[in-house]
Design an enzyme around this catalytic site. Sequence first.
Site, short mmCIF file in Angstrom:
data_model
loop_
_atom_site.label_atom_id
_atom_site.label_comp_id
_atom_site.label_asym_id
_atom_site.label_seq_id
_atom_site.Cartn_x
_atom_site.Cartn_y
_atom_site.Cartn_z
N GLU A 1 -8.47 4.86 11.72
CA GLU A 1 -7.40 4.67 12.83
C GLU A 1 -7.62 5.89 13.49
O GLU A 1 -7.89 7.07 13.05
CB GLU A 1 -6.09 4.35 12.33
CG GLU A 1 -5.55 5.33 11.39
CD GLU A 1 -4.36 4.56 10.53
OE1 GLU A 1 -3.41 4.73 11.52
OE2 GLU A 1 -4.35 4.39 9.45
N ASP B 1 1.01 -0.96 0.14
CA ASP B 1 0.03 -0.18 0.07
C ASP B 1 0.99 1.03 0.02
O ASP B 1 1.78 1.29 0.82
CB ASP B 1 -1.10 0.03 1.21
CG ASP B 1 -0.33 -0.09 2.44
OD1 ASP B 1 -0.18 1.15 3.22
OD2 ASP B 1 0.12 -1.18 2.97
#
Length: 265
Positions: A151, A64
């Site tokens: 997050e 990623d």
Amino acid sequence: MGHITKFVLGLMLVLAVACSRTPPGGRGGASAVYVGGTVPQLGDHKPHEWRNGHPYNHAVHGIDISRWQGDIDWGRVRGSGVSFAFIKATEGGDHSDPAFARYWREAAAARLPRGAYHYYYFCRSGADQARWFIRNVPRERGSLPPVLDIEWTNSRTCPQRPAPAEVKREASIFLDIVGRHYGQRPIVYTTVDFYRDNRLGDLRAEFWLRSVADHPRMTYPGQNWAFWQYTGTGAVPGIQGNVDLNAFAGSSSDWARWLSTRLTR
């Protein structure tokens, strides 16, 4: 020293070397208790000793990325054993990654399955952020499902930490809106502390879990997952510096089946 003793000590040395070898082709790859599996030509700039399951025991690996990876040689990346890429597209309700469009085109040209992810901010509603993501990410046949990266943030401009019920309510709104648009419900990426603080196990989603110190079965006991982010200091041919590395939960055959059901159509 007797012949038998020498033989036993020699055998122990061979076994120790075999169990702590650097993965073939890896640049400083993690050592210690690696016991087999399919090994791509990847490594780690800060290798970790895995005691409860080595990531390289998984057959399918990917990356990623965001703008910070700079110029990427996608042919080398694909040739190194990387099977997928998730690319940062958007953040909050008004920021887009300046490298997204270029990476999106280049990964497709290299015939590497790729998807887009959104970094969630708690100062904007789930609906606002879903609309911003849709505005910036094309609905393109053959793309991986979208991803919601949720997050705790360290932003000075958005320090909010909502209650778990609100977190899951707004996240679900994002998942519903984006899922309807792309025809695939997004994957949810999260971290250990956020998962625990918000009891995300009851969120209706396919999970991508960060766990850089132990296997997900230890850090997220009982939680099913599709992807595991196992390091943020990975080494990949074709990319300068550190890159996040991830493993898919299943075998190569499982990966092919997953793609057959989860690609955008």
